[in-house]
Structure formats: C-alpha cells, structure tokens
Design a protein around this motif. Structure first.
Motif, PDB file in Angstrom:
ATOM      1  N   ILE A  19      58.434  73.584 -22.428  1.00  0.00           N
ATOM      2  CA  ILE A  19      59.129  73.564 -23.719  1.00  0.00           C
ATOM      3  C   ILE A  19      59.878  72.251 -23.901  1.00  0.00           C
ATOM      4  O   ILE A  19      59.848  71.651 -24.972  1.00  0.00           O
ATOM      5  N   MET A  20      60.530  71.773 -22.850  1.00  0.00           N
ATOM      6  CA  MET A  20      61.244  70.493 -22.925  1.00  0.00           C
ATOM      7  C   MET A  20      60.269  69.350 -23.172  1.00  0.00           C
ATOM      8  O   MET A  20      60.544  68.447 -23.953  1.00  0.00           O
ATOM      9  N   LEU A  22      57.275  69.554 -24.638  1.00  0.00           N
ATOM     10  CA  LEU A  22      56.776  69.663 -26.011  1.00  0.00           C
ATOM     11  C   LEU A  22      57.817  69.183 -27.027  1.00  0.00           C
ATOM     12  O   LEU A  22      57.473  68.504 -28.001  1.00  0.00           O
ATOM     13  N   ALA A  23      59.078  69.508 -26.781  1.00  0.00           N
ATOM     14  CA  ALA A  23      60.146  69.036 -27.671  1.00  0.00           C
ATOM     15  C   ALA A  23      60.256  67.517 -27.605  1.00  0.00           C
ATOM     16  O   ALA A  23      60.382  66.842 -28.643  1.00  0.00           O
ATOM     17  N   ALA A  24      60.191  66.958 -26.404  1.00  0.00           N
ATOM     18  CA  ALA A  24      60.279  65.505 -26.240  1.00  0.00           C
ATOM     19  C   ALA A  24      59.114  64.810 -26.944  1.00  0.00           C
ATOM     20  O   ALA A  24      59.303  63.792 -27.616  1.00  0.00           O
ATOM     21  N   GLU A  26      57.375  65.913 -29.506  1.00  0.00           N
ATOM     22  CA  GLU A  26      57.536  66.007 -30.960  1.00  0.00           C
ATOM     23  C   GLU A  26      58.616  65.038 -31.462  1.00  0.00           C
ATOM     24  O   GLU A  26      58.442  64.369 -32.486  1.00  0.00           O
ATOM     25  N   LEU A  27      59.724  64.943 -30.747  1.00  0.00           N
ATOM     26  CA  LEU A  27      60.780  64.004 -31.144  1.00  0.00           C
ATOM     27  C   LEU A  27      60.281  62.560 -31.068  1.00  0.00           C
ATOM     28  O   LEU A  27      60.637  61.724 -31.889  1.00  0.00           O
TER      29      LEU A  27
END
Length: 78
Positions: A19-20, A22-24, A26-27
């Motif tokens: 999850i981290m 994937l968030a990174a 996307e950001l």
C-alpha cells in the motif's frame, strides 16, 4: 490501518508495504513527490523504486529542462 481479508490477499505477503509503495507511485506519477522522496516514502532505495516503476511500465518524470542541464554537464566533462 485495517485491511479487509479479501483485499489483503490481493496485496501479497506484506500488504502494508505494498500500500505504501502504491501510494508513493501514485504521488510520484502526479508529480507531488520527487523520485527520491517517493522512494523514501515507499521505504526503498531510488534504484529499487526505479525497478518498481519499470516493472509497472510507469514512465520516469524527467523534465526537458533537466535533461538539457544534464547534457550540458556531461558536455562540460569532455
């Protein structure tokens, strides 16, 4: 963070880490984080983060101005 079991299975053996990442990613794609900061956020080295981008076929943010600056730097070394 509570992750439902059916979703947890989709994220692999380390769902929180995924999850981290994937968030990174996307950001980074949205240009809200630089390459280095996105890698740091994901808990990876820049090289590892680049590998993850490549694996997912996500292009590297490399603005034209920065490329030109790098070319001038290399030309100055020759």
């Amino acid at each position: 963070m509570e992750i439902p079991k059916d979703i947890k299975g989709l994220l692999g053996p380390k769902p929180e880490k995924e999850i981290m990442l994937l968030a990174a990613i996307e950001l980074y794609r949205e240009r809200k984080l630089s390459l280095g900061k996105a890698a740091e956020f994901a808990g990876l080295t820049v090289r590892e983060f680049l590998y993850e981008l490549r694996k997912r076929k996500i292009p590297i943010n490399y603005p034209e101005e920065e490329a030109e600056k790098d070319v001038k730097t290399v030309e100055g070394l020759v």
